[in-house]
Motif scaffolding. Structure first.
Motif, PDB file in Angstrom:
ATOM      1  N   MET A 263     -88.948  27.360 -13.725  1.00  0.00           N
ATOM      2  CA  MET A 263     -89.839  26.269 -14.080  1.00  0.00           C
ATOM      3  C   MET A 263     -91.188  26.803 -14.578  1.00  0.00           C
ATOM      4  SD  MET A 263     -89.994  23.103 -14.313  1.00  0.00           S
ATOM      5  CE  MET A 263     -90.981  21.666 -14.257  1.00  0.00           C
ATOM      6  N   LYS A 264     -91.664  27.883 -13.946  1.00  0.00           N
ATOM      7  CA  LYS A 264     -92.945  28.448 -14.373  1.00  0.00           C
ATOM      8  C   LYS A 264     -92.854  29.009 -15.786  1.00  0.00           C
ATOM      9  CE  LYS A 264     -95.210  29.674 -10.077  1.00  0.00           C
ATOM     10  NZ  LYS A 264     -95.820  30.785  -9.334  1.00  0.00           N
ATOM     11  N   ARG A 265     -91.711  29.614 -16.112  1.00  0.00           N
ATOM     12  CA  ARG A 265     -91.539  30.149 -17.466  1.00  0.00           C
ATOM     13  C   ARG A 265     -91.582  29.035 -18.499  1.00  0.00           C
ATOM     14  NH1 ARG A 265     -86.716  34.539 -16.903  1.00  0.00           N
ATOM     15  NH2 ARG A 265     -87.834  35.952 -15.519  1.00  0.00           N
ATOM     16  N   PHE A 266     -90.894  27.941 -18.191  1.00  0.00           N
ATOM     17  CA  PHE A 266     -90.883  26.802 -19.102  1.00  0.00           C
ATOM     18  C   PHE A 266     -92.295  26.260 -19.288  1.00  0.00           C
ATOM     19  CE2 PHE A 266     -90.530  22.175 -19.799  1.00  0.00           C
ATOM     20  CZ  PHE A 266     -89.926  22.206 -21.038  1.00  0.00           C
ATOM     21  N   LEU A 267     -93.039  26.137 -18.198  1.00  0.00           N
ATOM     22  CA  LEU A 267     -94.422  25.667 -18.288  1.00  0.00           C
ATOM     23  C   LEU A 267     -95.284  26.640 -19.085  1.00  0.00           C
ATOM     24  CD1 LEU A 267     -95.056  24.229 -14.716  1.00  0.00           C
ATOM     25  CD2 LEU A 267     -94.785  22.953 -16.843  1.00  0.00           C
ATOM     26  N   SER A 268     -94.989  27.925 -18.964  1.00  0.00           N
ATOM     27  CA  SER A 268     -95.719  28.920 -19.726  1.00  0.00           C
ATOM     28  C   SER A 268     -95.443  28.780 -21.223  1.00  0.00           C
ATOM     29  CB  SER A 268     -95.339  30.320 -19.230  1.00  0.00           C
ATOM     30  OG  SER A 268     -96.066  31.295 -19.900  1.00  0.00           O
ATOM     31  N   TRP A 269     -94.177  28.532 -21.578  1.00  0.00           N
ATOM     32  CA  TRP A 269     -93.823  28.280 -22.974  1.00  0.00           C
ATOM     33  C   TRP A 269     -94.526  27.018 -23.470  1.00  0.00           C
ATOM     34  CZ3 TRP A 269     -91.021  30.889 -26.608  1.00  0.00           C
ATOM     35  CH2 TRP A 269     -90.299  32.004 -26.181  1.00  0.00           C
ATOM     36  N   LEU A 270     -94.525  25.985 -22.639  1.00  0.00           N
ATOM     37  CA  LEU A 270     -95.179  24.735 -23.002  1.00  0.00           C
ATOM     38  C   LEU A 270     -96.673  24.935 -23.207  1.00  0.00           C
ATOM     39  CD1 LEU A 270     -92.849  22.423 -21.627  1.00  0.00           C
ATOM     40  CD2 LEU A 270     -94.918  21.291 -22.328  1.00  0.00           C
ATOM     41  N   ALA A 271     -97.289  25.750 -22.359  1.00  0.00           N
ATOM     42  CA  ALA A 271     -98.713  26.042 -22.506  1.00  0.00           C
ATOM     43  C   ALA A 271     -98.970  26.758 -23.829  1.00  0.00           C
ATOM     44  CB  ALA A 271     -99.211  26.888 -21.339  1.00  0.00           C
ATOM     45  N   LEU A 272     -98.087  27.666 -24.196  1.00  0.00           N
ATOM     46  CA  LEU A 272     -98.246  28.398 -25.457  1.00  0.00           C
ATOM     47  C   LEU A 272     -98.110  27.458 -26.652  1.00  0.00           C
ATOM     48  CD1 LEU A 272     -98.829  31.316 -26.151  1.00  0.00           C
ATOM     49  CD2 LEU A 272     -96.392  31.717 -26.310  1.00  0.00           C
ATOM     50  N   VAL A 273     -97.140  26.557 -26.601  1.00  0.00           N
ATOM     51  CA  VAL A 273     -96.960  25.584 -27.677  1.00  0.00           C
ATOM     52  C   VAL A 273     -98.136  24.608 -27.708  1.00  0.00           C
ATOM     53  CG1 VAL A 273     -95.511  23.686 -28.485  1.00  0.00           C
ATOM     54  CG2 VAL A 273     -94.458  25.804 -27.725  1.00  0.00           C
ATOM     55  N   GLY A 274     -98.609  24.191 -26.524  1.00  0.00           N
ATOM     56  CA  GLY A 274     -99.774  23.309 -26.459  1.00  0.00           C
ATOM     57  C   GLY A 274    -101.012  23.974 -27.027  1.00  0.00           C
ATOM     58  N   CYS A 275    -101.186  25.247 -26.731  1.00  0.00           N
ATOM     59  CA  CYS A 275    -102.324  25.990 -27.296  1.00  0.00           C
ATOM     60  C   CYS A 275    -102.212  26.074 -28.808  1.00  0.00           C
ATOM     61  CB  CYS A 275    -102.404  27.381 -26.682  1.00  0.00           C
ATOM     62  SG  CYS A 275    -102.991  27.388 -24.990  1.00  0.00           S
ATOM     63  N   TYR A 276    -100.987  26.218 -29.316  1.00  0.00           N
ATOM     64  CA  TYR A 276    -100.776  26.249 -30.764  1.00  0.00           C
ATOM     65  C   TYR A 276    -101.191  24.920 -31.396  1.00  0.00           C
ATOM     66  CZ  TYR A 276     -98.205  25.975 -35.158  1.00  0.00           C
ATOM     67  OH  TYR A 276     -97.861  25.790 -36.470  1.00  0.00           O
ATOM     68  N   ILE A 277    -100.820  23.821 -30.759  1.00  0.00           N
ATOM     69  CA  ILE A 277    -101.180  22.501 -31.287  1.00  0.00           C
ATOM     70  C   ILE A 277    -102.691  22.299 -31.241  1.00  0.00           C
ATOM     71  CG2 ILE A 277    -100.970  20.020 -30.843  1.00  0.00           C
ATOM     72  CD1 ILE A 277     -98.062  20.641 -29.894  1.00  0.00           C
ATOM     73  N   ILE A 278    -103.304  22.669 -30.132  1.00  0.00           N
ATOM     74  CA  ILE A 278    -104.756  22.544 -30.011  1.00  0.00           C
ATOM     75  C   ILE A 278    -105.454  23.454 -31.020  1.00  0.00           C
ATOM     76  CG2 ILE A 278    -106.708  22.983 -28.465  1.00  0.00           C
ATOM     77  CD1 ILE A 278    -104.857  22.023 -26.173  1.00  0.00           C
ATOM     78  N   PHE A 279    -104.916  24.661 -31.210  1.00  0.00           N
ATOM     79  CA  PHE A 279    -105.447  25.578 -32.217  1.00  0.00           C
ATOM     80  C   PHE A 279    -105.419  24.922 -33.591  1.00  0.00           C
ATOM     81  CE2 PHE A 279    -104.691  28.867 -35.428  1.00  0.00           C
ATOM     82  CZ  PHE A 279    -105.792  29.674 -35.239  1.00  0.00           C
ATOM     83  N   GLY A 280    -104.326  24.255 -33.910  1.00  0.00           N
ATOM     84  CA  GLY A 280    -104.214  23.581 -35.212  1.00  0.00           C
ATOM     85  C   GLY A 280    -105.222  22.470 -35.381  1.00  0.00           C
ATOM     86  N   ILE A 281    -105.451  21.698 -34.326  1.00  0.00           N
ATOM     87  CA  ILE A 281    -106.432  20.612 -34.392  1.00  0.00           C
ATOM     88  C   ILE A 281    -107.837  21.178 -34.580  1.00  0.00           C
ATOM     89  CG2 ILE A 281    -107.520  18.762 -33.055  1.00  0.00           C
ATOM     90  CD1 ILE A 281    -104.711  18.310 -31.776  1.00  0.00           C
ATOM     91  N   ILE A 282    -108.173  22.188 -33.790  1.00  0.00           N
ATOM     92  CA  ILE A 282    -109.505  22.786 -33.896  1.00  0.00           C
ATOM     93  C   ILE A 282    -109.678  23.453 -35.255  1.00  0.00           C
ATOM     94  CG2 ILE A 282    -110.982  24.623 -32.978  1.00  0.00           C
ATOM     95  CD1 ILE A 282    -109.919  23.863 -30.193  1.00  0.00           C
TER      96      ILE A 282
END
Length: 134
Positions: free
Chosen positions: A1-20
């Motif tokens: 579960m932690k690995r999945f959340l880590s992947w999700l955090a990386l994808v979320g950071c990518y989306i936030i990076f795109g917005i910024i």
């Protein structure tokens, strides 16, 4: 579960990076528009005193985005071999190339550099794991 959340955090950071990054590009477009309306003397003054600030605005998302994405993902679940960053980096580069073939902008270059930086982080993580084992 932690690995999945880590992947999700990386994808979320990518989306936030795109917005910024898109907001940053809008700010730079506004600055360039204002710059084009100035006289030659004021343009020279802006280049001398504010040129590095403008370049700093352009590169800030890249400089902070990569390190914060890595830190957020590692805080949830540390990567053993860095494969997570290599995979996401390759996907980011592919998405950037696909988008660049449709509409080419400066942000595509920055996205590609972001992906390359994640690949480098993943490769360095592999080397660190090998060095720890020896």
């Amino acid at each position: 579960m932690k690995r999945f959340l880590s992947w999700l955090a990386l994808v979320g950071c990518y989306i936030i990076f795109g917005i910024i990054l898109s907001l940053d590009m809008e700010l730079l477009a506004y600055i360039v528009n204002l710059y084009s309306q100035l006289s030659a003397f004021l343009k020279l003054v802006i280049i001398i005193f504010g040129g590095s600030t403008i370049v700093g605005f352009a590169l800030a998302p890249l400089f902070y985005g990569v390190s914060l994405s890595y830190a957020a993902s590692e805080a949830i679940c540390p990567s053993k071999k860095g494969a997570r960053y290599i995979i996401v980096g390759i996907l980011i580069i592919l998405f950037s190339l696909i988008k660049a073939t449709l509409i080419f902008t400066i942000s595509d270059i920055i996205f590609a550099i972001y992906g390359i930086a994640l690949i480098c982080i993943g490769s360095n993580r592999k080397r660190e794991v090998k060095a720890e084992k020896v």
